[in-house]
Design a protein around this motif. Sequence first.
Motif, PDB file in Angstrom:
ATOM      1  N   GLU A 162       0.732  -1.326   0.088  1.00  0.00           N
ATOM      2  CA  GLU A 162       0.014  -0.006  -0.062  1.00  0.00           C
ATOM      3  C   GLU A 162       0.979   1.147  -0.006  1.00  0.00           C
ATOM      4  O   GLU A 162       1.323   1.701   0.979  1.00  0.00           O
ATOM      5  N   SER A 163       0.998   1.853  -1.161  1.00  0.00           N
ATOM      6  CA  SER A 163       1.925   3.103  -1.245  1.00  0.00           C
ATOM      7  C   SER A 163       1.568   4.193  -0.588  1.00  0.00           C
ATOM      8  O   SER A 163       2.202   4.902  -0.189  1.00  0.00           O
ATOM      9  N   ALA A 164       0.238   4.338  -0.380  1.00  0.00           N
ATOM     10  CA  ALA A 164      -0.258   5.357   0.426  1.00  0.00           C
ATOM     11  C   ALA A 164       0.261   5.339   1.847  1.00  0.00           C
ATOM     12  O   ALA A 164       0.611   6.509   2.336  1.00  0.00           O
TER      13      ALA A 164
END
Length: 226
Positions: A162-164
Amino acid sequence: MNSEQYRQFKDSLGSNTTLVAVSKLQPVSSIRHLYNFGHLDFGENYVQELIEKHVQLPPDINWHFIGHLQSNKIKYIAPFIHMIQSVDSFKLLMEIDRQGKKIGRKINCLLQVHIAKEDTKFGLSEEELDEMVTGITHAAEMNEMNHIMVSGLMGMATLTDESAVVAAEMKYLSVLYDKYLHVQTPNFHFKYLSMGMSADYKLALKAGSNMVRIGSMVFGERKQLS
Ligand SMILES: *Cc1c(COP(=O)(O)O)cnc(C)c1O
């Protein structure tokens, strides 16, 4: 990586970014291979392994210690270490200073901040960081701790796709870094924000990192700790 791939990768990072090639659990021959391209900054996690490699390799290598460091082991690396990136307590910093004093060296340090969700990762909380900075700058005023130079922050984001989540953690560290950029004493002056590994260095650079610690992408998979 051949020399052309190495050049391209270095260029892609930009000239203001320091690449620390993380060589833990990689053979001396792999370090020498990269050294022959002109690379000087290498990161190691284990004291014993670092000492063994240090004696076999050229003296102009800049060794970065990036693993968890026990106070009683500082003396083994103090004579040659370029930077200790994993300082996570005032006690450890005081001991680094003490060992630096014994041998007349001023040792570069980064403060490691805990930014990941996992509680297995070491590092200071924001409150502990604030206390540390007060303690360090106060020590400078008192003319104590002349043998350390605190030159920035280090952090490791959560290992997730999850890059966020990763981006938010990195943003948080970069805000803490900016908070202390203006503080300058004889033993405290931020220059390095060390974040970003093989999986997340692009996000790290976007978030303001100027020092990435990259292992598997540079060297290939490392052998497992047995
Ligand atoms: C192992 C390690 C790295 C490099 O990890 P890669 O995924 O191989 O790039 C970076 N930082 C720290 C603190 C490490 O322990």
